[in-house]
Structures are given as structure tokens and as C-alpha cells.
Motif scaffolding. Structure first.
Motif, short mmCIF file in Angstrom:
data_model
loop_
_atom_site.label_atom_id
_atom_site.label_comp_id
_atom_site.label_asym_id
_atom_site.label_seq_id
_atom_site.Cartn_x
_atom_site.Cartn_y
_atom_site.Cartn_z
N MET A 1 0.84 -1.19 0.00
CA MET A 1 0.00 0.00 0.00
C MET A 1 0.88 1.25 0.00
N LYS A 2 0.80 2.01 -1.09
CA LYS A 2 1.67 3.17 -1.26
C LYS A 2 0.96 4.42 -0.75
N VAL A 3 1.52 5.01 0.30
CA VAL A 3 0.93 6.22 0.89
C VAL A 3 1.57 7.47 0.30
N LEU A 4 2.91 7.45 0.19
CA LEU A 4 3.64 8.59 -0.34
C LEU A 4 3.88 8.42 -1.83
N LYS A 90 5.21 -2.67 8.76
CA LYS A 90 6.10 -1.79 8.00
C LYS A 90 5.44 -0.44 7.78
N LEU A 91 4.15 -0.48 7.54
CA LEU A 91 3.40 0.75 7.30
C LEU A 91 3.25 1.56 8.57
N ASP A 92 2.97 0.87 9.67
CA ASP A 92 2.79 1.53 10.97
C ASP A 92 3.42 0.64 12.04
N HIS A 93 4.67 0.90 12.36
CA HIS A 93 5.41 0.06 13.29
C HIS A 93 4.73 -0.05 14.65
N GLY A 94 4.01 0.98 15.02
CA GLY A 94 3.35 0.98 16.33
C GLY A 94 1.93 0.45 16.31
#
Length: 219
Positions: A1-4, A90-94
Motif C-alpha cells: 500500500m503506497k501512501v507517499l 512496516k506501514l505503521d510500526h506501532g
């Protein structure tokens, strides 16, 4: 999933650097100080808004991947589910939900040590997660750590009193310890909750039938 995307990167880079040309114009008296400060403030404000939007998209994307992973787990596609959870982290480590789901995945794969470690770490982050407590309870149950499992299921029900499945599994755990009265009490609590559920699935229907049999047998 590409956010940037490339477009997004160039937009934010432009907003970051825009005050430079504005200062040059101000230094050469092409714009006044009020226009310079207002334009610079708007530019950096838009940059902060875009950075915030990127973080929100990352969190939403991670949660979406966790949902997909859980669907794959239900279908028995553990490897694919693991890949989805890796993408989510990977997208949101937390991402807390990804950590809990990873513990659930390890449990389904019967790697109870990894499952327990993952879920304990998740609860260190968020102690009031009924889902993490429930998952940890099932791990303890599979490890034959019955009293630890009971503690986790009781905590689950404290956090989510309408969690009928937790009541059913708690009743089974009480049976394993020989606490028949508590088992009956939990089975009855489960049946009361289950009766209020609309159109129970096959799994829940089996639980209801089993609970009814147990209430009669344990009296």
C-alpha cells in the motif's frame, strides 16, 4: 500500500522550500513583511497538514491489512496472513492491532511461546485490550496453564461483559479445575448472552448446545 506518491513528495518538498523564494522577494522589497510571514505560515501549515494526513493514511492502511490478515487466518492461510501483518507493521510500526493479530497467528500455528511473548508485549502497550487478554488466555489454556487462563478470561469479561465466547471458554477452564459451580455459572452467563445475539452461526450454535448439556450434567 503506497501512501507517499511522487506527486505528494514533490508537493511537500515545495511547501517546505517555498519560504526561501518568499524571503528573497521580501529581501528585495517585492513583498512586505506581513505578506512574507503570512505566506510562509500558510506554506508550513499546509506541510504539517500533509504530514499528518500521511500518518493517518498509514494507520488506516495498517488496520485494513490487519483485517485482511484475520480473514486469511480464518481460512487457514497462515503464510499469507503473516505477510499481511508484516506489511501492516512496516506501514505503521506501532500498530497495536497488528501486534495482537501476530500473537493470534502464532497461537494458531501452535507456537505458543512466540504467541505468549507477542501478546504480553502488546498488553504492555495497551493493558485494557479485551482482545489481547482473550488471545493470551487461549494461549495459556493450550499450554495447560489453566489458572493463568482463567485470570485472562475473567479480565476479558471485565473489559467486555457482552463477550459471550469468553464466558463459554471460561466455563470450560473452570471445569478443568474441578470448580463445577463456577463452570455452571459461566455457562449460564454465556447462554444468557447468546440468546440475545441475532442469528448465531454454526460455531455459536454448537456452543449453545454444549452449554445447555453442561448445565444439566454439572448440577
Amino acid at each position: 500500500m503506497k501512501v507517499l506518491t511522487v506527486k505528494k513528495i514533490f508537493l511537500m518538498l515545495g511547501l517546505l522550500l517555498l519560504p526561501g523564494p518568499l524571503f528573497w522577494l521580501f529581501a528585495h522589497k517585492a513583498i512586505d513583511s506581513g505578506m512574507f510571514f503570512l505566506s510562509a505560515l500558510v506554506s508550513w501549515g499546509l506541510l504539517v497538514a500533509n504530514l499528518w494526513d500521511v500518518q493517518v493514511q498509514k494507520k488506516q492502511g495498517a488496520l485494513s491489512l490487519v483485517g485482511e490478515a484475520r480473514e486469511l487466518m480464518e481460512k487457514g492461510q497462515m503464510h499469507a496472513a503473516g505477510n499481511k501483518l508484516s506489511e501492516a507493521l512496516k506501514l505503521d510500526h506501532g500498530c497495536f492491532e497488528a501486534r495482537v493479530a501476530r500473537g493470534e497467528l502464532y497461537s494458531l500455528e501452535r507456537d505458543y511461546e512466540k504467541a505468549r511473548r507477542a501478546l504480553v508485549e502488546a498488553l504492555d502497550i495497551k493493558k485494557d485490550s479485551f482482545r489481547a487478554h482473550y488471545a493470551l488466555g487461549t494461549v495459556y489454556l493450550n499450554e495447560q496453564k489453566i489458572f493463568e487462563a482463567i485470570s485472562e478470561f475473567r479480565r476479558t469479561i471485565q473489559l467486555k461483559p457482552d463477550f459471550s465466547e469468553a464466558q463459554f471458554i471460561l466455563a470450560q477452564a473452570y471445569e478443568l479445575t474441578g470448580e463445577k459451580e463456577k463452570a455452571v455459572e459461566s455457562y449460564k452467563a454465556f447462554l444468557e448472552l447468546a440468546q440475545s445475539e441475532m442469528a448465531p452461526g454454526q460455531k455459536m450454535a454448537r456452543y449453545i448446545e454444549r452449554a445447555q448439556e453442561k448445565v444439566k450434567a454439572l448440577k
